[in-house]
Design a protein around this motif. Structure first.
Motif, PDB file in Angstrom:
ATOM      1  N   UNK A   1      38.432  50.846 -22.305  1.00 40.73           N
ATOM      2  CA  UNK A   1      38.880  51.940 -23.172  1.00 40.73           C
ATOM      3  C   UNK A   1      38.123  53.233 -22.844  1.00 40.73           C
ATOM      4  N   UNK A   2      36.815  53.117 -22.616  1.00 43.74           N
ATOM      5  CA  UNK A   2      36.020  54.297 -22.265  1.00 43.74           C
ATOM      6  C   UNK A   2      36.471  54.844 -20.914  1.00 43.74           C
ATOM      7  N   UNK A   3      36.733  53.955 -19.978  1.00 42.91           N
ATOM      8  CA  UNK A   3      37.210  54.390 -18.656  1.00 42.91           C
ATOM      9  C   UNK A   3      38.515  55.169 -18.786  1.00 42.91           C
ATOM     10  N   UNK A   4      39.429  54.668 -19.593  1.00 42.85           N
ATOM     11  CA  UNK A   4      40.705  55.369 -19.764  1.00 42.85           C
ATOM     12  C   UNK A   4      40.536  56.681 -20.529  1.00 42.85           C
TER      13      UNK A   4
ATOM     14  N   UNK B   1      38.536  57.414  -5.501  1.00 48.66           N
ATOM     15  CA  UNK B   1      37.754  56.178  -5.549  1.00 48.66           C
ATOM     16  C   UNK B   1      37.719  55.589  -6.953  1.00 48.66           C
ATOM     17  N   UNK B   2      37.432  56.439  -7.946  1.00 47.26           N
ATOM     18  CA  UNK B   2      37.384  55.972  -9.321  1.00 47.26           C
ATOM     19  C   UNK B   2      38.734  55.477  -9.813  1.00 47.26           C
ATOM     20  N   UNK B   3      39.780  56.228  -9.499  1.00 45.65           N
ATOM     21  CA  UNK B   3      41.129  55.838  -9.911  1.00 45.65           C
ATOM     22  C   UNK B   3      41.581  54.561  -9.202  1.00 45.65           C
ATOM     23  N   UNK B   4      41.171  54.390  -7.953  1.00 52.35           N
ATOM     24  CA  UNK B   4      41.537  53.168  -7.222  1.00 52.35           C
ATOM     25  C   UNK B   4      40.950  51.938  -7.896  1.00 52.35           C
ATOM     26  N   UNK B   5      39.711  52.033  -8.320  1.00 52.09           N
ATOM     27  CA  UNK B   5      39.084  50.893  -8.993  1.00 52.09           C
ATOM     28  C   UNK B   5      39.738  50.644 -10.344  1.00 52.09           C
TER      29      UNK B   5
ATOM     30  N   UNK C   1      41.941  47.071 -11.359  1.00 48.97           N
ATOM     31  CA  UNK C   1      41.679  46.125 -12.452  1.00 48.97           C
ATOM     32  C   UNK C   1      42.722  46.185 -13.553  1.00 48.97           C
ATOM     33  N   UNK C   2      43.658  47.152 -13.489  1.00 50.25           N
ATOM     34  CA  UNK C   2      44.655  47.280 -14.563  1.00 50.25           C
ATOM     35  C   UNK C   2      46.095  47.315 -14.073  1.00 50.25           C
ATOM     36  N   UNK C   3      46.310  47.800 -12.839  1.00 45.68           N
ATOM     37  CA  UNK C   3      47.667  48.018 -12.301  1.00 45.68           C
ATOM     38  C   UNK C   3      48.480  48.970 -13.189  1.00 45.68           C
ATOM     39  N   UNK C   4      47.779  49.936 -13.796  1.00 45.42           N
ATOM     40  CA  UNK C   4      48.423  50.904 -14.676  1.00 45.42           C
ATOM     41  C   UNK C   4      49.356  51.824 -13.888  1.00 45.42           C
ATOM     42  N   UNK C   5      50.580  51.999 -14.355  1.00 45.59           N
ATOM     43  CA  UNK C   5      51.593  52.757 -13.622  1.00 45.59           C
ATOM     44  C   UNK C   5      51.244  54.237 -13.517  1.00 45.59           C
TER      45      UNK C   5
ATOM     46  N   UNK D   1      48.205  55.579 -13.473  1.00 45.99           N
ATOM     47  CA  UNK D   1      47.121  55.702 -12.496  1.00 45.99           C
ATOM     48  C   UNK D   1      47.690  55.592 -11.087  1.00 45.99           C
ATOM     49  N   UNK D   2      48.635  54.687 -10.890  1.00 42.25           N
ATOM     50  CA  UNK D   2      49.296  54.561  -9.584  1.00 42.25           C
ATOM     51  C   UNK D   2      49.910  55.901  -9.160  1.00 42.25           C
ATOM     52  N   UNK D   3      50.596  56.545 -10.097  1.00 46.84           N
ATOM     53  CA  UNK D   3      51.243  57.824  -9.803  1.00 46.84           C
ATOM     54  C   UNK D   3      50.229  58.883  -9.388  1.00 46.84           C
ATOM     55  N   UNK D   4      49.088  58.911 -10.082  1.00 50.80           N
ATOM     56  CA  UNK D   4      48.059  59.895  -9.748  1.00 50.80           C
ATOM     57  C   UNK D   4      47.434  59.601  -8.388  1.00 50.80           C
ATOM     58  N   UNK D   5      47.294  58.333  -8.032  1.00 46.81           N
ATOM     59  CA  UNK D   5      46.763  57.981  -6.714  1.00 46.81           C
ATOM     60  C   UNK D   5      47.687  58.472  -5.606  1.00 46.81           C
TER      61      UNK D   5
END
Length: 393
Positions: A136-139, A190-194, A198-202, A204-208
């Motif tokens: 939650x803190x990461x997000x 790097x941070x977004x990749x990790x 661990x989440x496969x959040x859609x 985050x994928x778009x931002x990568x």
């Protein structure tokens, strides 16, 4: 030779790097001590940087994941607690740049680079603990970056505590002040990749995908076959600078992101760049079984910096795995030999020197530990080489 390298790197991690950083734990005030000078004096009252703390959290999390030594989880948890309690701004969001030895805010700067490293660390910590609060803190930090640390064109750099823009003195060097940097973009990636791993959040994928296209379209200089480093707000390069360490680091970090994303179209567009970079580093920066620091306006800086050597070992090993070209394997092994002979500090109670000069001597007397000097690059080199040699075998 690979078996020997594996044994040496594993020994360096288990018997040298990990014990050193265990001793840096501050049991009375929390977190980890922030300064050991060149003469190995521990400065217990020095500042504690968020980058240092985040990288230590990341390090112990991944050391546990690799070695399955349960004692390492306690060190990760110690860093996690200090990060959440002392660095996180409960009023405005985001993490501060540094606190004092007691945990009081010392530098309230909110830097995008710092937010990204906290995401990186928290995602790894979540991976080993499944602590939902850490995720939650990461997000929350991810949302902070996306809402407050960027514009439509890309990611910005430095802000005050309430996220008003301020001068980027933290990530600007070589006489320029940059409004955007390759370095910050790389570590947001790097941070977004990790986080995505661990989440496969859609989202985050778009931002990568967006960030990878920025490297392709804004950062990579096809005519010079290198990345540009410092930019104004419109992505105009501010200086003729070739950062050898960042380029070799980028080559394998971007490959890692592409592998985790599994986007074949994007991989076809960007993989030629990550394949080119190691060849260019071998041609331009590989000297005396080591890699030079950087080249500014055509003049090489021949200092051998600890993190550049560590990233070169991984970058060359990654290139060998991709291409099968044995000269990359030879280079990875040679740079590791250079590290163990000259960068690893043999004095009792020390770790790695910050750098050595062209005569292989640590002439600058820079600290063994300080806000930027941590177990991230050398620890990660160990994790990567151990894991990769297992695959190659």
């Amino acid at each position: 030779m690979l078996e020997e390298m594996f044994a040496e790197v594993e020994s360096e991690l288990i018997y040298h790097i990990i014990p050193f950083w265990k001793k840096m734990k501050d049991d009375s005030r929390g977190g980890f001590y922030g300064l050991v000078d060149f003469d190995l004096n521990l400065h217990r009252d020095s500042e504690k940087g968020c980058i240092l703390n985040s990288r230590i959290l990341w390090f112990f999390s991944n050391a546990y994941k690799l070695l399955n030594d349960k004692s390492l989880v306690e060190y990760a948890r110690h860093a996690y607690k200090f990060l959440c309690e002392k660095f996180f701004d409960k009023k405005n969001g985001g993490v501060f740049w540094s606190v004092d030895a007691q945990g009081n805010v010392l530098d309230s700067t909110k830097h995008t680079y710092n937010q990204a490293f906290a995401i990186y660390a928290l995602s790894s910590y979540y991976d080993i603990t499944h602590d939902r609060t850490a995720l939650d803190v990461a997000f929350s930090l991810y949302e902070t970056i996306e809402k407050r640390c960027r514009d439509e064109e890309g990611y910005l750099e430095s802000f005050t505590a309430d996220f008003s823009p301020n001068e980027n003195d933290k990530l600007s060097e070589n006489g320029v002040t940059a409004e955007r940097t390759m370095n910050t973009l790389l570590h947001v990636l790097e941070g977004y990749t990790e986080l995505f791993r661990v989440t496969k959040n859609a989202d985050v994928r778009q931002k990568l995908v967006f960030i990878l296209n920025q490297f392709l379209e804004k950062i990579w200089n096809p005519s010079k076959q290198r990345q540009e480093v410092f930019f104004d707000k419109n992505f105009n390069s501010l200086i003729d600078l070739y950062s050898y360490g960042h380029d070799i680091e980028t080559s394998w970090l971007v490959d890692r992101t592409l592998e985790i994303l599994g986007n074949e179209v994007l991989s076809e567009k960007i993989s030629p760049i990550t394949k080119t970079i190691p060849y260019r580093i071998l041609e331009t920066a590989y000297r005396d079984n080591s890699v030079l620091n950087e080249c500014e306006c055509g003049k090489n800086n021949e200092t051998r910096v600890w993190w550049v050597q560590a990233e070169s070992v991984v970058g060359f090993m990654n290139a060998y795995q991709k291409t099968g070209d044995k000269k990359f394997l030879d280079a990875a092994q040679a740079v590791w030999t250079y590290i163990k002979n000259y960068i690893v500090d043999k004095r009792d109670g020390s770790e790695w020197f910050w750098c050595v000069d062209s005569e292989r001597k640590p002439s600058t007397r820079q600290p063994i530990v300080e806000p930027w000097k941590c177990p991230y690059h050398n620890g990660r080199m160990c994790f990567e080489i151990i894991s990769r040699i297992k695959v190659i075998k």
